[in-house]
Design a protein around this motif. Structure first.
Motif, mmCIF file in Angstrom:
data_model
loop_
_atom_site.group_PDB
_atom_site.id
_atom_site.type_symbol
_atom_site.label_atom_id
_atom_site.label_comp_id
_atom_site.label_asym_id
_atom_site.label_seq_id
_atom_site.Cartn_x
_atom_site.Cartn_y
_atom_site.Cartn_z
ATOM 1 N N GLU A 131 -9.343 6.804 -2.458
ATOM 2 C CA GLU A 131 -8.291 5.862 -2.080
ATOM 3 C C GLU A 131 -7.397 5.503 -3.265
ATOM 4 O OE1 GLU A 131 -6.468 1.974 -1.744
ATOM 5 O OE2 GLU A 131 -8.332 2.254 -2.868
ATOM 6 N N ALA A 132 -8.029 5.217 -4.406
ATOM 7 C CA ALA A 132 -7.260 4.791 -5.579
ATOM 8 C C ALA A 132 -6.375 5.925 -6.090
ATOM 9 C CB ALA A 132 -8.207 4.309 -6.670
ATOM 10 N N GLY B 291 2.011 2.170 -3.349
ATOM 11 C CA GLY B 291 1.046 2.682 -4.310
ATOM 12 C C GLY B 291 0.095 1.628 -4.837
ATOM 13 N N PHE B 292 0.093 0.442 -4.205
ATOM 14 C CA PHE B 292 -0.910 -0.554 -4.582
ATOM 15 C C PHE B 292 -2.238 -0.165 -3.934
ATOM 16 C CE2 PHE B 292 2.863 -2.717 -5.706
ATOM 17 C CZ PHE B 292 2.519 -3.693 -6.626
ATOM 18 N N THR B 293 -3.329 -0.370 -4.674
ATOM 19 C CA THR B 293 -4.638 0.058 -4.172
ATOM 20 C C THR B 293 -5.290 -1.057 -3.364
ATOM 21 O OG1 THR B 293 -5.700 -0.755 -6.160
ATOM 22 C CG2 THR B 293 -5.007 1.534 -6.172
ATOM 23 N N GLU B 294 -6.374 -0.690 -2.696
ATOM 24 C CA GLU B 294 -7.139 -1.695 -1.956
ATOM 25 C C GLU B 294 -7.616 -2.781 -2.913
ATOM 26 O OE1 GLU B 294 -10.289 -0.081 0.369
ATOM 27 O OE2 GLU B 294 -8.940 1.161 1.580
ATOM 28 N N ARG B 295 -7.945 -2.342 -4.120
ATOM 29 C CA ARG B 295 -8.425 -3.297 -5.118
ATOM 30 C C ARG B 295 -7.338 -4.318 -5.454
ATOM 31 N NH1 ARG B 295 -9.637 -1.575 -10.688
ATOM 32 N NH2 ARG B 295 -10.673 -3.367 -11.648
ATOM 33 N N ASP B 296 -6.111 -3.841 -5.573
ATOM 34 C CA ASP B 296 -5.001 -4.764 -5.853
ATOM 35 C C ASP B 296 -4.877 -5.805 -4.749
ATOM 36 O OD1 ASP B 296 -4.158 -3.502 -8.215
ATOM 37 O OD2 ASP B 296 -3.081 -1.974 -7.058
ATOM 38 N N ALA C 50 -3.431 6.292 -3.892
ATOM 39 C CA ALA C 50 -2.472 5.231 -4.181
ATOM 40 C C ALA C 50 -1.685 5.562 -5.448
ATOM 41 C CB ALA C 50 -3.196 3.897 -4.334
ATOM 42 N N ALA C 51 -2.392 6.076 -6.437
ATOM 43 C CA ALA C 51 -1.734 6.417 -7.699
ATOM 44 C C ALA C 51 -0.693 7.516 -7.485
ATOM 45 C CB ALA C 51 -2.774 6.856 -8.727
ATOM 46 N N LYS D 87 0.831 -1.202 0.000
ATOM 47 C CA LYS D 87 0.000 0.000 0.000
ATOM 48 C C LYS D 87 0.862 1.247 0.000
ATOM 49 C CE LYS D 87 -4.530 -0.737 1.667
ATOM 50 N NZ LYS D 87 -5.462 -0.422 2.754
ATOM 51 N N LYS E 16 3.869 -2.349 -11.018
ATOM 52 C CA LYS E 16 2.539 -1.826 -10.713
ATOM 53 C C LYS E 16 2.199 -0.685 -11.670
ATOM 54 C CE LYS E 16 -1.252 -0.452 -8.897
ATOM 55 N NZ LYS E 16 -2.450 -0.984 -9.548
ATOM 56 N N ARG F 143 0.898 8.115 -4.675
ATOM 57 C CA ARG F 143 2.035 7.504 -3.973
ATOM 58 C C ARG F 143 2.939 6.776 -4.952
ATOM 59 N NH1 ARG F 143 -1.606 6.128 0.185
ATOM 60 N NH2 ARG F 143 -1.914 3.998 -0.530
ATOM 61 N N LEU F 144 2.298 6.084 -5.872
ATOM 62 C CA LEU F 144 3.051 5.263 -6.813
ATOM 63 C C LEU F 144 3.979 6.101 -7.678
ATOM 64 C CD1 LEU F 144 3.340 2.387 -7.963
ATOM 65 C CD2 LEU F 144 1.532 2.950 -9.584
ATOM 66 N N LEU G 266 -0.299 8.217 3.722
ATOM 67 C CA LEU G 266 -0.570 6.905 4.305
ATOM 68 C C LEU G 266 -1.605 7.017 5.412
ATOM 69 C CD1 LEU G 266 2.944 5.236 4.573
ATOM 70 C CD2 LEU G 266 1.074 4.666 3.035
#
Ligand SMILES: Nc1ncnc2c1ncn2[C@@H]1O[C@H](COP(=O)(O)OP(=O)(O)OP(=O)(O)O)[C@@H](O)[C@H]1O
Ligand SMILES: [Mg+2]
Lengths: 418, 229
Positions: B76-77, A319-324, B80-81, A316, B112, B83-84, B56
């Motif tokens: 949330e997504a 950058g991995f999502t909850e969906r992942d 995450a993006a 997480k 990812k 952060r990535l 986070l």
């Protein structure tokens, strides 16, 4: 080479735990395997039963009854008149005008037809009396609808009835009870008290006790004279090329001739319903087995999500999502389901092969000893349904912990771990 | 340089019967190319602040703008993006995936993101590890590496998608002085040679002094905020 990263992660989780994985996969495999074997057995039994049913009885039977009481002329005249419980005069019962009935059925019925007069009578020999159902038939017709199958004749056949004189074909058990044999002359007494001598020219053994000790066949005309009902028949039986068409044929026939016409499916409705209930029970048990297998998967994936909570936090934070994360653990569940299904297919097939080799002897059925084996039906649907249920159960078992894992708060884990 | 990060009244309170305030009304602005130290006594909320900046953790109050994006508006997504692509994390403990080799760990964020093909990912990961002096350890798994080596793998992984901002929580905390000097100089190079922005929590006042700017936290509040030479 290019495996999606989530699958790669799933693989690393699953491969890391040999024994647990083995247990989870095996529990699914056994569930699938036994489901398949059980389905094959149940389906086989059902097919066998229906086949026997279809072979043993007329596909469509027309009797001299009416489904609904005939409208009486008085009812047409006066609306207020209602008539119930009307009984026809005893001596006039029977299918009137058989030639006309036959004409209305011929041409479109996909199969053969036999009419008969069924009456109750007594057979008397050497001071012994036995009641029997006396069936007056036309030998050609009876042969065509296989009222008694050729292989069920121990001696003689339907044609022997037409040899001249008064001839009788009876079940072997009846003959035994009377102490009569082939060639013996016995007396038949009709319900009206008429009595004639008949010579036994045929013996049969159907395996159905009621028939073997309570049925006798004579020529239709002899039965009609004996019971003093000239030109009367009261039973028409159809044997169809395709038994599945029976309900449709029966409906059409009833519309055309008015008499109560019953297809074998209707005659055995309660039995067929029992089969449905049996199937429902079977699929419930199969479902339960696979749900239990699902618990095994649920258990192992829950364990993995707990042990790998640190990895979840890392993923997480990267950058991995909850969906992942959800996909990751559902994929693990599905992997168990797929592996279990494939192995389960093999187990199921092997069990079926093993069961098909089991043979046992059923003696006491009468004449010959019958060698028989377990009825098994091979059907690709059993495999697909079992695997489908296993996969559904496995993905659910993966989804529940996966959803919880996906919601884990990375900060909590990172704090807890450092 | 342009403003990379702007926090206004950042506050994080853990709810509960006795609410705990981790970060209390912190405002800060960080521009591109800065090397920022966060110092403060143990329990002063340094890690907590870093988790907030790294998306986070969720703000209780305040506003955080990261590369012109108001993070309150992100789901949330999207977080995450972000952060990535734009954030690299280095934790006090290495936090590598134990089943994966050094190379595979570094490749993880690239896989990812999926912008490079497999060969390019592999090459870039090897290159990053080589820069960090790990060319001999590409295929070792974390348990086969020393603490300093693991921490460098973690730095390489944080840099995998070439993020403009690197957040490091006591990256040298568990290392001896030689290793910690090594990791520090890597971060230093990131800022001065590759133009990255680094925000690092440290206990080490000496290291903090060598960074561009120091933020001092006490009880979740920002105290002395000023430029050191
Ligand atoms: N889940 C929690 N429940 C209660 N208090 C918490 C929780 N998490 C953190 N704290 C408290 O919040 C404060 C800030 O914690 P944080 O980890 O940010 O401090 P820190 O400055 O990073 O300390 P260190 O230098 O020791 O790492 C601490 O006093 C800690 O005890
Ligand atoms: Mg800390």
């Amino acid at each position: 080479m290019k495996v999606p990263v989530v699958l790669d992660l799933a693989r690393s989780h699953v491969l890391g735990r040999g024994r647990q994985t083995l247990v989870a996969v095996l529990s699914v495999a056994l569930g699938v395997g036994f489901s398949i074997a059980m389905a094959a057995l149940m389906q086989g039994g059902e097919d066998d039963m229906i086949e026997q049913m279809v072979n043993a009885m007329p596909h469509v039977r027309i009797t001299d009854e009416f489904r609904h009481a005939r409208r009486q002329p008085v009812q047409d005249r006066f609306d207020a008149v209602a008539i119930a419980g009307l009984r026809p005069k005893e001596d006039r019962r029977g299918i009137l005008n058989p030639v006309e009935v036959r004409a209305r059925l011929s041409g479109w019925v996909p199969g053969s037809l036999a009419w008969s007069l069924r009456t109750q009578g007594v057979v008397r020999y050497a001071g012994r009396d036995q009641g029997l159902t006396l069936v007056g038939i036309e030998p050609d017709q009876a042969q065509a609808v296989a009222a008694i199958k050729p292989e069920e004749f121990i001696a003689g056949d339907f044609q022997s009835l037409a040899f001249g004189g008064n001839n009788l074909v009876v079940g072997d058990r009846l003959a035994e009870k009377l102490g009569a044999r082939l060639g013996t002359t016995v007396s038949l007494v009709s319900a009206t008290g008429e009595s004639r001598s008949f010579k036994i020219t045929g013996l049969f053994h159907t395996g159905t006790t009621a028939r073997d000790e309570g049925e006798g066949y004579v020529l239709l005309t002899k039965a009609q004279t004996l019971s003093d009902r000239p030109n009367v028949i009261n039973d028409i039986r159809l044997r169809l090329a395709d038994p599945a068409l029976a309900p449709e044929v029966a409906r059409r026939a009833e519309r055309r001739i008015g008499y109560k016409t019953v297809a074998w499916q209707e005659a055995n409705e309660s039995l067929l319903e029992a089969l449905v209930v049996r199937n429902v029970i079977m699929y419930t048990v199969v479902g339960a087995i696979l749900v239990v297998a699902g618990f095994g998967i649920f258990n192992i994936i829950s364990t993995i999500t707990h042990e790998k909570s640190r990895d979840i936090a890392i993923l997480k934070s990267l950058g991995f999502t909850e969906r992942d994360i959800r996909r990751l653990f559902v994929a693990e569940g599905v992997a168990f389901g797929v592996a279990g299904s494939v192995i389960g297919w093999m187990i199921g097939a092997l069990l079926c092969v093993a069961m098909s080799m089991v043979r046992f002897e059923l003696s006491g059925a009468g004449v010959a000893q019958e060698m028989t084996h377990l009825p098994l039906a091979w059907n690709v649907w059993h495999y697909l349904v079992a695997a489908g249920c296993a996969l559904a159960s496995a993905s659910m078992a993966g989804y529940l912990p996966a959803r919880r894992a996906a919601r884990l708060h990375p900060v909590d884990i990172i704090r807890g771990a450092s | 340089m342009s403003v990379l990060l702007r926090g206004e009244h950042l506050t994080r309170i853990l709810p509960g019967t006795v609410p705990v305030t981790l970060v209390d009304d912190v405002s800060l602005t960080v521009s591109g190319g800065e090397f920022v130290a966060i110092t403060g006594p143990s329990g002063s909320g340094k890690s907590s602040l870093l988790y907030l900046l790294g998306l986070l953790d969720q703000l209780t109050r305040g506003r955080l703008v990261l590369i012109d994006q108001d993070t309150a508006e992100l789901d949330e997504a999207a977080r995450a993006a972000l952060r990535l692509r734009t954030l690299g994390f280095v934790f006090q403990f290495h936090f590598l995936l134990p089943e994966f080799s050094a190379l595979d760990n570094v490749m993880l964020p690239m896989r990812k993101l999926g912008e490079r093909n497999d060969r390019e990912q592999r090459e870039r990961a090897a290159e990053l590890l080589a820069v960090l002096g790990l060319e001999a350890h590409l295929h070792k798994r974390p348990h086969q590496l020393s603490g300093g080596q693991r921490q460098r793998v973690a730095v390489a992984r944080a840099l995998a998608n070439d993020p403009p901002l690197v957040l490091a929580d006591e990256p040298t905390g568990s290392l001896d002085s030689a290793s910690s000097e090594q990791v520090f100089s890597i971060l230093h190079d990131l800022v001065h040679q590759r133009g990255k922005t680094v925000i690092a929590v440290t206990h080490d006042m000496e290291l903090a002094a060598r960074m561009g700017r120091r933020l001092h936290l006490v009880d979740g509040r920002l105290e002395g905020q000023g430029r050191l030479q």
